[in-house]
Design a protein around this motif. Structure first.
Motif, PDB file in Angstrom:
ATOM      1  N   ALA A  24       0.838  -1.209   0.000  1.00 15.22           N
ATOM      2  CA  ALA A  24       0.000   0.000   0.000  1.00 15.22           C
ATOM      3  C   ALA A  24       0.872   1.257   0.000  1.00 15.22           C
ATOM      4  N   MET A  25       1.976   1.202   0.727  1.00 14.32           N
ATOM      5  CA  MET A  25       2.906   2.328   0.799  1.00 14.32           C
ATOM      6  C   MET A  25       3.605   2.518  -0.558  1.00 14.32           C
ATOM      7  N   LEU A  26       4.037   1.420  -1.170  1.00 13.70           N
ATOM      8  CA  LEU A  26       4.712   1.473  -2.474  1.00 13.70           C
ATOM      9  C   LEU A  26       3.783   2.052  -3.533  1.00 13.70           C
ATOM     10  N   GLU A  27       2.489   1.728  -3.429  1.00 15.31           N
ATOM     11  CA  GLU A  27       1.530   2.198  -4.424  1.00 15.31           C
ATOM     12  C   GLU A  27       1.141   3.645  -4.196  1.00 15.31           C
ATOM     13  N   HIS A  28       1.224   4.098  -2.957  1.00 14.72           N
ATOM     14  CA  HIS A  28       0.788   5.463  -2.660  1.00 14.72           C
ATOM     15  C   HIS A  28       1.868   6.507  -2.961  1.00 14.72           C
TER      16      HIS A  28
ATOM     17  N   ILE B 103       9.743   1.678  -4.741  1.00 14.20           N
ATOM     18  CA  ILE B 103      10.877   0.805  -5.066  1.00 14.20           C
ATOM     19  C   ILE B 103      10.722  -0.495  -4.276  1.00 14.20           C
ATOM     20  N   ILE B 104      10.520  -1.581  -5.010  1.00 10.78           N
ATOM     21  CA  ILE B 104      10.437  -2.896  -4.372  1.00 10.78           C
ATOM     22  C   ILE B 104      11.862  -3.415  -4.222  1.00 10.78           C
ATOM     23  N   VAL B 105      12.283  -3.618  -2.983  1.00  7.30           N
ATOM     24  CA  VAL B 105      13.622  -4.155  -2.740  1.00  7.30           C
ATOM     25  C   VAL B 105      13.507  -5.679  -2.715  1.00  7.30           C
ATOM     26  N   THR B 106      14.193  -6.291  -3.650  1.00  2.36           N
ATOM     27  CA  THR B 106      14.136  -7.748  -3.796  1.00  2.36           C
ATOM     28  C   THR B 106      14.505  -8.446  -2.491  1.00  2.36           C
ATOM     29  N   ASN B 107      13.703  -9.438  -2.108  1.00  4.21           N
ATOM     30  CA  ASN B 107      14.015 -10.211  -0.911  1.00  4.21           C
ATOM     31  C   ASN B 107      13.995 -11.700  -1.242  1.00  4.21           C
ATOM     32  N   PRO B 108      15.163 -12.306  -1.389  1.00  2.07           N
ATOM     33  CA  PRO B 108      15.218 -13.722  -1.785  1.00  2.07           C
ATOM     34  C   PRO B 108      14.696 -14.670  -0.703  1.00  2.07           C
ATOM     35  N   HIS B 109      14.414 -14.137   0.501  1.00  7.86           N
ATOM     36  CA  HIS B 109      13.930 -14.999   1.579  1.00  7.86           C
ATOM     37  C   HIS B 109      12.411 -15.164   1.569  1.00  7.86           C
ATOM     38  N   GLY B 110      11.729 -14.412   0.694  1.00  8.50           N
ATOM     39  CA  GLY B 110      10.271 -14.536   0.630  1.00  8.50           C
ATOM     40  C   GLY B 110       9.828 -14.642  -0.818  1.00  8.50           C
ATOM     41  N   PRO B 111       8.559 -15.005  -1.039  1.00 12.52           N
ATOM     42  CA  PRO B 111       8.064 -15.043  -2.418  1.00 12.52           C
ATOM     43  C   PRO B 111       8.058 -13.618  -2.991  1.00 12.52           C
ATOM     44  N   PRO B 112       8.343 -13.458  -4.317  1.00 11.83           N
ATOM     45  CA  PRO B 112       8.353 -12.109  -4.881  1.00 11.83           C
ATOM     46  C   PRO B 112       6.973 -11.456  -4.770  1.00 11.83           C
TER      47      PRO B 112
ATOM     48  N   ILE C 297       0.365  -2.534 -10.448  1.00 15.27           N
ATOM     49  CA  ILE C 297      -0.145  -1.848 -11.644  1.00 15.27           C
ATOM     50  C   ILE C 297       0.820  -0.757 -12.108  1.00 15.27           C
ATOM     51  N   ARG C 298       1.373   0.001 -11.171  1.00 20.89           N
ATOM     52  CA  ARG C 298       2.186   1.150 -11.554  1.00 20.89           C
ATOM     53  C   ARG C 298       3.600   0.761 -12.017  1.00 20.89           C
ATOM     54  N   GLU C 299       3.910  -0.521 -11.986  1.00 14.73           N
ATOM     55  CA  GLU C 299       5.192  -0.958 -12.560  1.00 14.73           C
ATOM     56  C   GLU C 299       5.195  -0.734 -14.075  1.00 14.73           C
TER      57      GLU C 299
ATOM     58  N   GLN D 161       3.958   1.685 -15.639  1.00 13.70           N
ATOM     59  CA  GLN D 161       4.203   3.110 -15.926  1.00 13.70           C
ATOM     60  C   GLN D 161       5.582   3.554 -15.443  1.00 13.70           C
ATOM     61  N   GLY D 162       6.364   2.612 -14.910  1.00  8.96           N
ATOM     62  CA  GLY D 162       7.697   2.966 -14.417  1.00  8.96           C
ATOM     63  C   GLY D 162       7.663   3.707 -13.091  1.00  8.96           C
ATOM     64  N   ARG D 163       6.488   3.779 -12.443  1.00  9.63           N
ATOM     65  CA  ARG D 163       6.369   4.476 -11.164  1.00  9.63           C
ATOM     66  C   ARG D 163       6.762   3.563 -10.000  1.00  9.63           C
ATOM     67  N   VAL D 164       6.700   2.279 -10.242  1.00  7.28           N
ATOM     68  CA  VAL D 164       7.184   1.302  -9.262  1.00  7.28           C
ATOM     69  C   VAL D 164       8.255   0.460  -9.965  1.00  7.28           C
ATOM     70  N   THR D 165       9.409   0.367  -9.336  1.00  8.43           N
ATOM     71  CA  THR D 165      10.505  -0.414  -9.922  1.00  8.43           C
ATOM     72  C   THR D 165      10.971  -1.468  -8.918  1.00  8.43           C
ATOM     73  N   ARG D 166      11.785  -2.396  -9.389  1.00 10.58           N
ATOM     74  CA  ARG D 166      12.324  -3.449  -8.514  1.00 10.58           C
ATOM     75  C   ARG D 166      13.837  -3.411  -8.548  1.00 10.58           C
ATOM     76  N   THR D 167      14.462  -3.650  -7.400  1.00  9.95           N
ATOM     77  CA  THR D 167      15.917  -3.701  -7.385  1.00  9.95           C
ATOM     78  C   THR D 167      16.379  -5.090  -7.833  1.00  9.95           C
ATOM     79  N   GLN D 168      17.571  -5.131  -8.393  1.00 12.04           N
ATOM     80  CA  GLN D 168      18.167  -6.417  -8.762  1.00 12.04           C
ATOM     81  C   GLN D 168      18.738  -7.092  -7.517  1.00 12.04           C
ATOM     82  N   VAL D 169      19.319  -6.263  -6.639  1.00  8.36           N
ATOM     83  CA  VAL D 169      20.046  -6.772  -5.484  1.00  8.36           C
ATOM     84  C   VAL D 169      19.218  -6.516  -4.217  1.00  8.36           C
ATOM     85  N   ALA D 170      19.309  -7.420  -3.252  1.00  6.09           N
ATOM     86  CA  ALA D 170      18.510  -7.341  -2.031  1.00  6.09           C
ATOM     87  C   ALA D 170      19.081  -6.344  -1.026  1.00  6.09           C
ATOM     88  N   GLY D 171      18.257  -5.979  -0.044  1.00 12.01           N
ATOM     89  CA  GLY D 171      18.701  -5.249   1.143  1.00 12.01           C
ATOM     90  C   GLY D 171      19.319  -3.892   0.855  1.00 12.01           C
ATOM     91  N   PRO D 172      20.210  -3.439   1.762  1.00 15.92           N
ATOM     92  CA  PRO D 172      20.758  -2.078   1.660  1.00 15.92           C
ATOM     93  C   PRO D 172      21.561  -1.817   0.385  1.00 15.92           C
TER      94      PRO D 172
END
Ligand code: MG
Length: 261
Positions: free
Chosen positions: A206-210, A215-224, A229-231, A233-244
């Motif tokens: 909800a925070m990412l959409e608002h 920016i979705i930070v990839t987390n290999p410890h959970g399901p993606p 929807i806003r991905e 339009q390029g308004r929501v993106t995903r990182t390649q690398v996890a964490g900081p």
């Protein structure tokens, strides 16, 4: 007096700004320094308690900004050492103890665990685990039952006005406010020109959409996370690398892309 703000960044902690294994944010120092140089605000938004977040907020030199605690169920005001008093936690524990045993037995909340047990599950040290158990607004826990029993457990809670959010590790029970609810209030107060949100788990969606930029930070410890929807339009993106490491790269790229310096 409300602080003026051009860019306000809302960030989850565990698995996002804080590394899942090492519990540090060392790899995000470059972007953190850039935010400080720009006078941008960083609002921490976590399932952690006020007493856990207060130390992290101080270490990050972000005391001037409020922090969203207990998954959005509560707020830590700027410069405060603790969240305002609330009876919500006791009320959740009462509803749990009144629940039929066949449902109740599958949920192990922080209030059911000894500190040593919590250390074992989370990898926290004793002091940190005690801070995690100082709760005011919500009860995280682990679910050990079937999917079917979980549906009935959640329905029973709902009748009492309690909702549940699935985070990276824990199922958290509260009286309904989430990270995005608190985010909306904070944006209303500070009226930033741009907002960015970073998170790794369903309780961050909800925070990412608002935010203007999520920016979705990839987390290999959970399901993606599901595709938002806003991905498209390029308004929501995903990182390649996890964490900081991913947090750092994505935020630096966004600042450059928006020419926010
Ligand atoms: Mg997280």
């Amino acid at each position: 007096m409300v602080k003026e703000c051009f860019l306000l960044v809302f960030s989850d902690l565990d698995g996002t700004l804080i590394d899942h294994e090492t519990y540090t944010w060392d790899d995000a120092q470059e972007a953190l320094a850039r935010l400080r140089d720009m006078d941008a605000g960083l609002v921490l938004a976590s399932s952690k308690t006020a007493s856990e977040v207060v130390a992290i907020r101080t270490a990050l030199a972000q005391e001037a900004w409020p922090a969203i605690v207990e998954n959005g169920a509560g707020l830590l005001p700027p410069f405060a050492a603790d969240a305002p008093a609330s009876s919500e936690y006791e009320r959740i524990r009462l509803v749990l103890s009144d629940m039929p045993a066949d449902l109740r037995q599958h949920f192990r909340g922080f209030g059911d665990l000894g500190t040593a047990e919590l250390c074992q599950i989370t990898g926290l040290d004793t002091v940190a685990a005690q801070r995690a158990q100082q709760r005011s607004f919500s009860e995280p826990g682990l679910w050990f039952g079937s999917k079917d029993a979980k549906i009935r457990f959640l329905a029973t809670l709902r009748e009492q006005g309690i909702s549940a959010q699935q985070g990276g590790r824990f199922l958290t029970l509260s009286f309904g406010r989430n990270k995005a609810d608190q985010m909306r209030d904070i944006i209303g107060t500070y009226q930033p020109r741009y907002t960015v949100a970073l998170g790794d788990a369903p309780n961050d969606i909800a925070m990412l959409e608002h935010a203007d930029f999520g920016i979705i930070v990839t987390n290999p410890h959970g399901p993606p996370l599901p595709r938002l929807i806003r991905e498209d339009q390029g308004r929501v993106t995903r990182t390649q690398v996890a964490g900081p490491v991913g947090w750092n790269r994505a935020l630096l790229d966004l600042i450059d892309r928006l020419d926010l310096n």
